[in-house]
Design a protein around this motif. Structure first.
Motif, PDB file in Angstrom:
ATOM      1  N   HIS A 261       3.769  -9.255  35.295  1.00 18.54           N
ATOM      2  CA  HIS A 261       4.181 -10.625  34.981  1.00 18.54           C
ATOM      3  C   HIS A 261       2.971 -11.527  34.781  1.00 18.54           C
ATOM      4  N   THR A 262       3.118 -12.481  33.865  1.00 20.31           N
ATOM      5  CA  THR A 262       2.044 -13.442  33.595  1.00 20.31           C
ATOM      6  C   THR A 262       2.316 -14.789  34.248  1.00 20.31           C
TER       7      THR A 262
ATOM      8  N   ASN B 142       1.707 -17.351  22.843  1.00 22.31           N
ATOM      9  CA  ASN B 142       2.919 -16.557  23.026  1.00 22.31           C
ATOM     10  C   ASN B 142       2.807 -15.218  22.322  1.00 22.31           C
TER      11      ASN B 142
ATOM     12  N   VAL C 163       0.229 -12.886  24.194  1.00 28.24           N
ATOM     13  CA  VAL C 163       0.731 -12.403  25.475  1.00 28.24           C
ATOM     14  C   VAL C 163       1.835 -11.377  25.256  1.00 28.24           C
ATOM     15  N   GLY C 164       2.752 -11.664  24.340  1.00 26.52           N
ATOM     16  CA  GLY C 164       3.836 -10.726  24.056  1.00 26.52           C
ATOM     17  C   GLY C 164       3.325  -9.390  23.559  1.00 26.52           C
TER      18      GLY C 164
ATOM     19  N   LEU D 250       1.600  -7.426  26.487  1.00 23.96           N
ATOM     20  CA  LEU D 250       2.574  -6.831  27.406  1.00 23.96           C
ATOM     21  C   LEU D 250       3.332  -5.691  26.736  1.00 23.96           C
TER      22      LEU D 250
ATOM     23  N   THR E 181       1.709 -21.998  34.749  1.00 19.62           N
ATOM     24  CA  THR E 181       1.057 -22.089  33.442  1.00 19.62           C
ATOM     25  C   THR E 181       1.002 -23.539  33.003  1.00 19.62           C
TER      26      THR E 181
ATOM     27  N   THR F 261       8.312 -13.572  24.525  1.00 21.01           N
ATOM     28  CA  THR F 261       7.644 -12.330  24.916  1.00 21.01           C
ATOM     29  C   THR F 261       8.322 -11.129  24.278  1.00 21.01           C
TER      30      THR F 261
ATOM     31  N   GLY G 169       6.844 -12.245  30.453  1.00 20.54           N
ATOM     32  CA  GLY G 169       6.024 -13.393  30.080  1.00 20.54           C
ATOM     33  C   GLY G 169       6.791 -14.682  30.289  1.00 20.54           C
TER      34      GLY G 169
ATOM     35  N   TYR H  16      -2.680 -14.369  32.582  1.00 22.31           N
ATOM     36  CA  TYR H  16      -2.182 -15.011  31.362  1.00 22.31           C
ATOM     37  C   TYR H  16      -3.299 -15.697  30.584  1.00 22.31           C
TER      38      TYR H  16
ATOM     39  N   CYS I 167       8.291 -18.010  32.006  1.00 24.47           N
ATOM     40  CA  CYS I 167       7.863 -19.028  32.966  1.00 24.47           C
ATOM     41  C   CYS I 167       9.047 -19.606  33.724  1.00 24.47           C
TER      42      CYS I 167
END
Length: 437
Positions: free
Chosen positions: A329-330, A345, A348-349, A352, A337, A375, A271, A296, A273
């Protein structure tokens, strides 16, 4: 514990926590890192450890969350009665009044430990982080930048660093007075001067190994004034290690670790960037890894999350079936992003982490990687891991070692939690091939 540990610590994210664990364990201080408050039996299983850590998520949390959850963690750490309790923050010190406030952490720590003043150490030469006259500088590729001009941290999507003077940076997060002292000026006399000062935090400059050891000596000499609570990067640990070794507390030789074997396949979820992670993904794609883009925005918005993860999971399983290694991967760099909120956050974490848990369950993979500090913090909550110990340090790029994950259901898995800025371009390839050193 069979006795009080030498040091305890709370990490503001999971990658930062493994950074501290690596620094300690690789220098002969056996360390356990818990991913949540442990039960009495879980703690007893690691009674032989000289250091005990608790991995947290405060870097992505609000001050009100910290008042509640982090205070509880500090109270638990205090019961361990370690000589030092380290609040571990990222060596880039990225934080803000509304998110990951290091100033609020200082206030809570001083209150819980009934302490007048806390030492603050941010510089850590091992990671190319340096403080001069209170200003933070950080390496990036072949150059070193003032943190507010750093190509990545000055434009961090959640907590961009717009101020390099860390005393001023903290002043936006707390009303407590902060002082600064040069690493070479840290002497017994300056410790005594603190008795009559107003400072509640003292930033100690560290820009090389000599000032690092001086900072450690300063903290040890001032234990009665400072108290156990300390704030900083893994520079805190390296400074204390240097001072302990000079005083004969630690043996002169370093421990050895069994070499890693090569794995035919591993799985990576990211996650991050960071452009560093972007280069690592692109390099891995040329060495048998298969990047899989995960939407994402769909996960962050809560729309079609299950469908997005199911699609990515199906692709990952097909890649593994073909004998290759997937990278879910995001993002590919900071331009993919927009600004990131803490709740995004978290989501997404967790998503994943859920995908990675399914991959491990269905394939019995024995080595995996999670990239991205925030993440990692939330992904591990989905993996049924209650503790981490050091499997193998990575001296080529310290800060994100290979860990041994101890699972709630029994058994272990090798896992690496990689911070966004950490590692050379071939990082994922070396983790798969077991060629880290």
């Amino acid at each position: 514990m069979s006795g009080a540990p030498l040091i305890s610590f709370y990490g503001d994210d999971f990658t930062g926590s493994t950074d501290a664990m690596e620094a300690l364990s690789a220098n002969g201080i056996e360390t356990v890192l818990f991913t949540r408050l442990p039960s009495a039996d879980e703690l007893a299983a690691f009674a032989h450890c000289q250091a005990v850590g608790l991995a947290g998520t405060s870097r992505s949390q609000s001050p009100s969350w910290m008042d509640r959850d982090m205070r509880e963690a500090f109270i638990w750490l205090k019961t361990l009665q370690a000589a030092h309790c380290h609040y571990k923050v990222c060596s880039t010190f990225d934080s803000a009044p509304h998110q990951g406030s290091i100033g609020r952490a200082l206030e809570i720590g001083l209150d819980v430990f009934d302490q007048q003043v806390a030492a603050i150490v941010v510089g850590v030469p091992q990671l190319r982080r340096y403080t001069f006259f209170g200003h933070l500088f950080a390496g990036y590729r072949d150059a070193v930048y003032r943190i507010d001009r750093h190509p990545v941290m000055s434009r961090h999507p959640a907590t961009p660093m717009g101020e390099a003077d860390l005393v001023l940076h903290l002043a936006a997060q707390t009303d407590l007075p902060i002082a600064r002292i040069g690493g070479r000026e840290a002497t017994t006399g300056s410790v005594a001067a603190l008795r009559h000062g107003r400072a509640r935090g003292v930033l100690i400059d560290v820009h090389d190994l000599a000032t690092q050891r001086a900072a450690g000596e300063f903290i040890l000499d001032g234990e009665e004034i400072f108290g156990p609570f300390i704030i900083g990067s893994s520079g805190v640990d390296y400074a204390l290690i240097a001072a302990w070794r000079a005083r004969g507390v630690l043996p002169p030789t370093l421990p050895s670790f069994e070499p890693l074997r090569r794995e035919a396949r591993i799985a990576v979820v990211s996650g991050s960037c960071s452009p560093t992670t972007e280069r690592q993904i692109r390099t891995a794609a040329q060495a048998g890894f298969v990047p899989i883009e995960v939407d994402y925005r769909a996960i962050a918005s809560g729309l079609n999350v299950d469908a997005v993860i199911d699609t990515a999971l199906s692709q990952a399983l097909a890649v593994l079936q073909a004998g290759q290694s997937p990278i879910l991967h995001t993002a590919l760099g900071p331009d993919t992003t927009l600004s990131i909120e803490a709740a995004e956050n978290d989501a997404v974490g967790r998503a994943l982490g859920h995908a990675l848990d399914e991959i491990i369950a269905r394939t019995n993979l024995t080595r995996v990687v999670v990239a991205g500090g925030d993440t990692s913090s939330h992904a591990l909550s989905q993996l049924g891991i209650f503790a981490l110990t050091l499997r193998h340090p990575i001296t080529q790029s310290p800060g994100s070692p290979v860990c041994l994950a101890h699972r709630d259901t029994g058994g272990t898995t090798e896992i690496t939690l990689k911070g966004g800025q950490i590692g050379n371009d071939d990082y994922f390839v070396k983790i798969r091939d077991g060629t880290v050193s």
